[in-house]
Structures are given as structure tokens and as C-alpha cells.
Design an enzyme around this catalytic site. Structure first.
Site, short mmCIF file in Angstrom:
data_model
loop_
_atom_site.label_atom_id
_atom_site.label_comp_id
_atom_site.label_asym_id
_atom_site.label_seq_id
_atom_site.Cartn_x
_atom_site.Cartn_y
_atom_site.Cartn_z
N SER A 182 0.85 -1.19 0.00
CA SER A 182 0.00 0.00 0.00
C SER A 182 0.88 1.24 0.00
CB SER A 182 -0.89 0.01 1.25
OG SER A 182 -1.54 1.27 1.37
N TYR B 287 -1.66 -0.52 10.15
CA TYR B 287 -1.83 -0.99 8.77
C TYR B 287 -0.62 -0.59 7.93
CZ TYR B 287 -3.74 -1.12 3.98
OH TYR B 287 -3.93 -1.35 2.65
P1 NAP Z 1 -11.52 -5.66 -0.26
O1 NAP Z 1 -12.40 -5.22 -1.36
O2 NAP Z 1 -11.94 -5.49 1.15
O3 NAP Z 1 -11.15 -7.19 -0.51
C1 NAP Z 1 -10.35 -7.88 0.43
C2 NAP Z 1 -10.27 -9.33 0.05
O4 NAP Z 1 -9.40 -9.97 1.00
C3 NAP Z 1 -11.60 -10.05 0.13
O5 NAP Z 1 -11.66 -11.02 -0.88
C4 NAP Z 1 -11.54 -10.74 1.51
O6 NAP Z 1 -12.29 -11.93 1.57
C5 NAP Z 1 -10.07 -11.09 1.57
N1 NAP Z 1 -9.61 -11.32 2.92
C6 NAP Z 1 -9.61 -10.46 3.98
N2 NAP Z 1 -9.11 -11.07 5.05
C7 NAP Z 1 -8.79 -12.33 4.68
C8 NAP Z 1 -8.23 -13.45 5.34
N3 NAP Z 1 -7.91 -13.39 6.64
N4 NAP Z 1 -8.04 -14.59 4.65
C9 NAP Z 1 -8.35 -14.66 3.33
N5 NAP Z 1 -8.90 -13.64 2.64
C10 NAP Z 1 -9.10 -12.50 3.32
O7 NAP Z 1 -10.10 -4.94 -0.31
P2 NAP Z 1 -9.18 -4.42 -1.53
O8 NAP Z 1 -9.24 -2.96 -1.52
O9 NAP Z 1 -9.45 -5.18 -2.77
O10 NAP Z 1 -7.76 -4.83 -0.93
C11 NAP Z 1 -6.92 -5.81 -1.51
C12 NAP Z 1 -5.49 -5.53 -1.08
O11 NAP Z 1 -5.12 -4.22 -1.54
C13 NAP Z 1 -5.31 -5.51 0.44
O12 NAP Z 1 -4.09 -6.13 0.79
C14 NAP Z 1 -5.26 -4.03 0.77
O13 NAP Z 1 -4.52 -3.76 1.94
C15 NAP Z 1 -4.57 -3.49 -0.48
N6 NAP Z 1 -4.79 -2.05 -0.70
C16 NAP Z 1 -6.02 -1.55 -0.97
C17 NAP Z 1 -6.17 -0.17 -1.16
C18 NAP Z 1 -7.50 0.48 -1.44
O14 NAP Z 1 -7.57 1.73 -1.46
N7 NAP Z 1 -8.57 -0.28 -1.66
C19 NAP Z 1 -5.07 0.68 -1.09
C20 NAP Z 1 -3.83 0.10 -0.81
C21 NAP Z 1 -3.70 -1.25 -0.63
P3 NAP Z 1 -13.72 -12.05 2.33
O15 NAP Z 1 -14.46 -10.76 2.11
O16 NAP Z 1 -14.34 -13.24 1.68
O17 NAP Z 1 -13.43 -12.23 3.77
#
Ligand code: NAP
Length: 246
Positions: A141, A155
Site C-alpha cells: 500500500s 496498517y
Molecule cells: P476488499 O475489497 O476489502 O477485498 C479484500 C479481500 O481480502 C476479500 O476477498 C476478503 O475476503 C479477503 N480477505 C480479507 N481477510 C482475509 C483473510 N484473513 N483470509 C483470506 N482472505 C481475506 O479490499 P481491496 O481494496 O481489494 O484490498 C486488496 C489488497 O489491496 C489488500 O491487501 C489491501 O490492503 C490493499 N490495498 C487496498 C487499497 C484500497 O484503497 N482499496 C489501497 C492500498 C492497498 P472475504 O471478504 O471473503 O473475507
């Protein structure tokens, strides 16, 4: 034979977008998620319609026994692995460091750091087998650079650990023909923000981005798929910002 890609956290957001693009580009898929059965089923359906074989792996990456079971099902179904997108991750409510509890830190680091490292370890063992190599893309991130003071320093620290892990692991396995990179997404429109108690966060902070807008999960996924491709064959140990300049 099609290459096999494991994506953790593929039931929503960035992981789901990466799955859809990977299916269209000829990968077979192992899609991990923790709880969102409906989301995972919908992603799997779209990917199958695009021609991919899909194995759904419901497993909490904070649970080492569940990680082992996930890999056993991948071994049984595909007998190979070529690419890991190490994407599953969580945020938490906005809090100052003085408000952080042991339980909160434990959860954050169990999922975002220890889980990601164990998932990568099992992938490396498979990519090394037979000397064929492969690719690992860890999802970090921009918080790893920004520190996220007054929001969620825990985080940010967990993602800084992922960047450090990326560099160290890439050095260890480069000679095995395994490339390891991380991507630092910026403000991306997914459900992650709502799960952290701030559904409007990406819109609220869009004005702080040099490009003056939030990003989409697809824009991050395109960068992930590029790193996986032969077009990035001399890239390893790198972290790529996908942040609109933030
Ligand atoms: P999201 O829409 O909340 O999706 C998160 C995914 O991770 C979901 O499929 C969830 O599955 C899964 N997950 C969460 N905890 C888990 C666990 N303990 N075991 C297995 N699966 C798990 O989030 P996103 O924005 O796509 O984030 C994806 C990655 O990008 C993350 O690492 C996040 O930190 C990073 N990121 C996101 C942003 C942003 O602005 N969105 C910015 C920087 C970095 P379930 O819902 O089925 O539990």
C-alpha cells in the site's frame, strides 16, 4: 497447459479484478477468500465464462492450518503453481497509536504480514520444484510510504513489512527464476474503506491525489498482470506505486 495463478482475497475488490483479467488472459485460477461466498461464486462464474478453470479455496490466511489445506487442494487439482498474487488484507477503524490494542495489532499482523509470508513460503516451495520458476506479486500500500498517522499506523507498518519482505525474498529466489514484486495501490475504490468504517474515504481524499481522482480495482489489476507477464521479465525486487502520483 495453462499457467496456474493463486490469488488470495479474490472475492472482492483488487483480487476479484485481477481474477477477471487473468481468466481473459489464459490463466487457470485458484481463488482464495475468507467469508464472502456469494462474492467468490460470482467472480468464479465470470472467470469460468472467460474460459478459465477455477478452484475456490475458502481459507483464512491468518490460520496456518487453513493455508496448508488450501495448497493441498491446489496440488490435488492442478499439480502445479506458476503465479501467486498475495493480495488478501485488512484495515481497521481510524485510530491513534495510543488507542491501539494488542488484539487489534495481532489480527492486523496475523493477516497482512504473517499470513502473507506463509502463503508466499508455500508458493516458493512449489515454484522451485522442477526449477521452472514463476512470479509472486505482493500487494502492499502507499501507506507503507506515507505512515498513515492519525489513521492506521498499524496498517501502514504491516504494509512496510511486505515491501521489506518483497526485497529480501526476491534476493533469495532470483537465481531460481522466481520474480518477486510488490504493488503499492493508492486510494482505490473498493469495499475495503467501508470495512474500516469509512465508506466515502476514497472520494473524500481524491483531491489529495496529484491526478485528482481515486483509482479503480481494474487499474491496479492491470499493473499486477503486467508484472506477471513476460513483458516484465527483467523486473524483480521492485515496488510499483499505482497511486495517481500520491
Ligand atoms: P476488499 O475489497 O476489502 O477485498 C479484500 C479481500 O481480502 C476479500 O476477498 C476478503 O475476503 C479477503 N480477505 C480479507 N481477510 C482475509 C483473510 N484473513 N483470509 C483470506 N482472505 C481475506 O479490499 P481491496 O481494496 O481489494 O484490498 C486488496 C489488497 O489491496 C489488500 O491487501 C489491501 O490492503 C490493499 N490495498 C487496498 C487499497 C484500497 O484503497 N482499496 C489501497 C492500498 C492497498 P472475504 O471478504 O471473503 O473475507
Amino acid at each position: 497447459m495453462k499457467p496456474v495463478m493463486l490469488i488470495t482475497g479474490a472475492s472482492a475488490g483488487i483480487g476479484a479484478a485481477a481474477a477477471r483479467i487473468a481468466a481473459a488472459r489464459g490463466y487457470d485460477l485458484a481463488l482464495n477468500y475468507r467469508s464472502d461466498d456469494a462474492g467468490a461464486d460470482a467472480v468464479a462464474k465470470t472467470c469460468r465464462e472467460a474460459g478459465a478453470e477455477v478452484l475456490l479455496c475458502k481459507a483464512d490466511v491468518a490460520d496456518p492450518v487453513a493455508i496448508e489445506a488450501m495448497y493441498e487442494s491446489i496440488d490435488t487439482t492442478y499439480g502445479r503453481l506458476d503465479v501467486l498474487i498475495n493480495n488478501a488484507g485488512v484495515v481497521d477503524q481510524t485510530a491513534k497509536v495510543t488507542d491501539l490494542t494488542h488484539a487489534r495489532l495481532r489480527r492486523m499482523f496475523d493477516i497482512n504480514v504473517i499470513g502473507a509470508m506463509l502463503v508466499a513460503k508455500e508458493a516458493v516451495l512449489r515454484l522451485q520444484a522442477g526449477g521452472k520458476g514463476g512470479v509472486i506479486v505482493n500487494i502492499s500500500s502507499a501507506a507503507a510510504r506515507l505512515g498513515s498517522g492519525n489513521q492506521y499506523v498499524d496498517y501502514a507498518a504491516s504494509k512496510a513489512a511486505i515491501d521489506c519482505f518483497t526485497k529480501g525474498l526476491s534476493d533469495e529466489v532470483a537465481a531460481d527464476n522466481i520474480r518477486v514484486m510488490s504493488i503499492r495501490p493508492g486510494l482505490i475504490e473498493t469495499e475495503l474503506h467501508a470495512k474500516g468504517g469509512e465508506p466515502g474515504r476514497a472520494d473524500k481524499l481524491a483531491h489529495t491525489v496529484p491526478m485528482k481522482r481515486k483509482g479503480s480495482a481494474e487499474e491496479v489489476a492491470q499493473a499486477i498482470l503486467w508484472l506477471c507477464s513476460d513483458e516484465a521479465s527483467y523486473v524483480t525486487g521492485s515496488t510499483l506505486d499505482v497511486t495517481g502520483g500520491r
